[in-house]
Design an enzyme around this catalytic site. Sequence first.
Site, mmCIF file in Angstrom:
data_model
loop_
_atom_site.group_PDB
_atom_site.id
_atom_site.type_symbol
_atom_site.label_atom_id
_atom_site.label_comp_id
_atom_site.label_asym_id
_atom_site.label_seq_id
_atom_site.Cartn_x
_atom_site.Cartn_y
_atom_site.Cartn_z
ATOM 1 N N LYS A 65 0.625 -1.621 0.384
ATOM 2 C CA LYS A 65 -0.336 -0.163 0.071
ATOM 3 C C LYS A 65 1.051 1.184 0.161
ATOM 4 O O LYS A 65 0.073 2.137 -0.560
ATOM 5 C CB LYS A 65 -1.491 0.051 0.761
ATOM 6 C CG LYS A 65 -2.194 -0.880 0.813
ATOM 7 C CD LYS A 65 -3.612 -0.553 2.017
ATOM 8 C CE LYS A 65 -4.008 -1.489 2.028
ATOM 9 N NZ LYS A 65 -5.162 -1.254 3.045
ATOM 10 N N LYS A 112 -7.431 -11.593 -7.872
ATOM 11 C CA LYS A 112 -8.409 -12.234 -7.275
ATOM 12 C C LYS A 112 -9.694 -11.143 -7.802
ATOM 13 O O LYS A 112 -8.847 -9.753 -7.654
ATOM 14 C CB LYS A 112 -8.148 -11.874 -5.802
ATOM 15 C CG LYS A 112 -9.026 -12.754 -4.575
ATOM 16 C CD LYS A 112 -8.159 -12.518 -3.084
ATOM 17 C CE LYS A 112 -8.474 -11.593 -2.167
ATOM 18 N NZ LYS A 112 -8.370 -12.058 -1.064
ATOM 19 N N LYS A 131 -11.769 -4.802 -5.043
ATOM 20 C CA LYS A 131 -12.087 -3.396 -4.666
ATOM 21 C C LYS A 131 -11.265 -2.641 -5.649
ATOM 22 O O LYS A 131 -10.781 -1.738 -5.927
ATOM 23 C CB LYS A 131 -12.657 -2.844 -3.936
ATOM 24 C CG LYS A 131 -13.426 -3.407 -3.355
ATOM 25 C CD LYS A 131 -13.512 -3.255 -1.926
ATOM 26 C CE LYS A 131 -13.936 -3.914 -0.460
ATOM 27 N NZ LYS A 131 -14.573 -3.145 0.646
#
Length: 327
Positions: free
Chosen positions: A111, A192, A195
């Site tokens: 992130k 996967k 979002k």
Amino acid sequence: MRRVLSGIQPTGQLHLGNYLGAVRNWARMQHSTDAFFCIVDLHSVTIPQEPGVIGRESLRLAQMLIAAGLDPDVCTLFVQSHLHEHSECAWLLECTASFGELSRMAQFKDKSGRQEFISAGLFTYPALQAADILLYDTNDVPVGADQRQHIELTRDIAERFNYRYGETFVLPTAVIPSAGARVMDLQRPNDKMSKSLNSPKGTIDLLDDPAQIQKKIRSAVTDNGADVRFDINNKPGVSNLLAILGAATDNNPEDLADEYRQYGPLKADAAEAVVALLAPVQARFAELEADPAETTRLLRTGADKARSIAAETLARAKTNIGFLPEG
Ligand code: TRP
């Protein structure tokens, strides 16, 4: 009964992957466990948010979760920021985790690599997550494989705290669904459904209407060769459609593969099954959306239930450290 807790951020829509991979299992587990589900809005502000948006998103997520089967009369559904205990306990755990441990977290590396402004909170995020878990004497934490490292860190922090200050926290265990239960992106079946992939054509939103669902599944990427086989490595696209159809109809994807010779009928049946699976969720969501005060009331009851446990655990932690009582 085992105590179960999981958390979910209120940013972005819920999609089919969240539903089949997590929320539907939570809905099943709530009947056989003492289950807590936390809308982790404090985690969402580790990344800057548009003022005023997060509250609406939390309400909407609560409505989606209830529509998807979490029953507030059976489980405890609550919003993290409604309890000051989470932030307060997180501080104690930040002081128990080491800089080195937090630096090794893969999700932070990932992130922070995508962020222009890296907040200190993004770095200490796993200590807040540990507070979410430890405040409830949680035994089992159902999460995706990407969270295994955070749950292991939570165990290590709890053990270190108990060693320093005496028996305080229960050591939790991660419960990870099998890889075959994962729903992949329809356009990029090696990734996967997520979002954060930002792949609208590859992601089925729980509120997509039947025409959108049909279109997305019809244009799903399939693999070379025309045979229908469940083979995640060599045929990821077809295997994903079989996994979705299997999950939606409670069938085993390997068995389903024998029933199809061509991609077309498999796609048609998968689309039909997903439409039928989501219809009742969407209907229930529409009812809840029409009466927001009802969800607010349910969340208040959830927060009260959560607080009765969290406050006691936090008090135990503070007593064991030996802070001066207020008197
Ligand atoms: N970090 C989790 C995720 O990204 C969300 C989360 C926050 C969580 N607190 C939790 C999950 C406690 C399980 C238990 O998915």
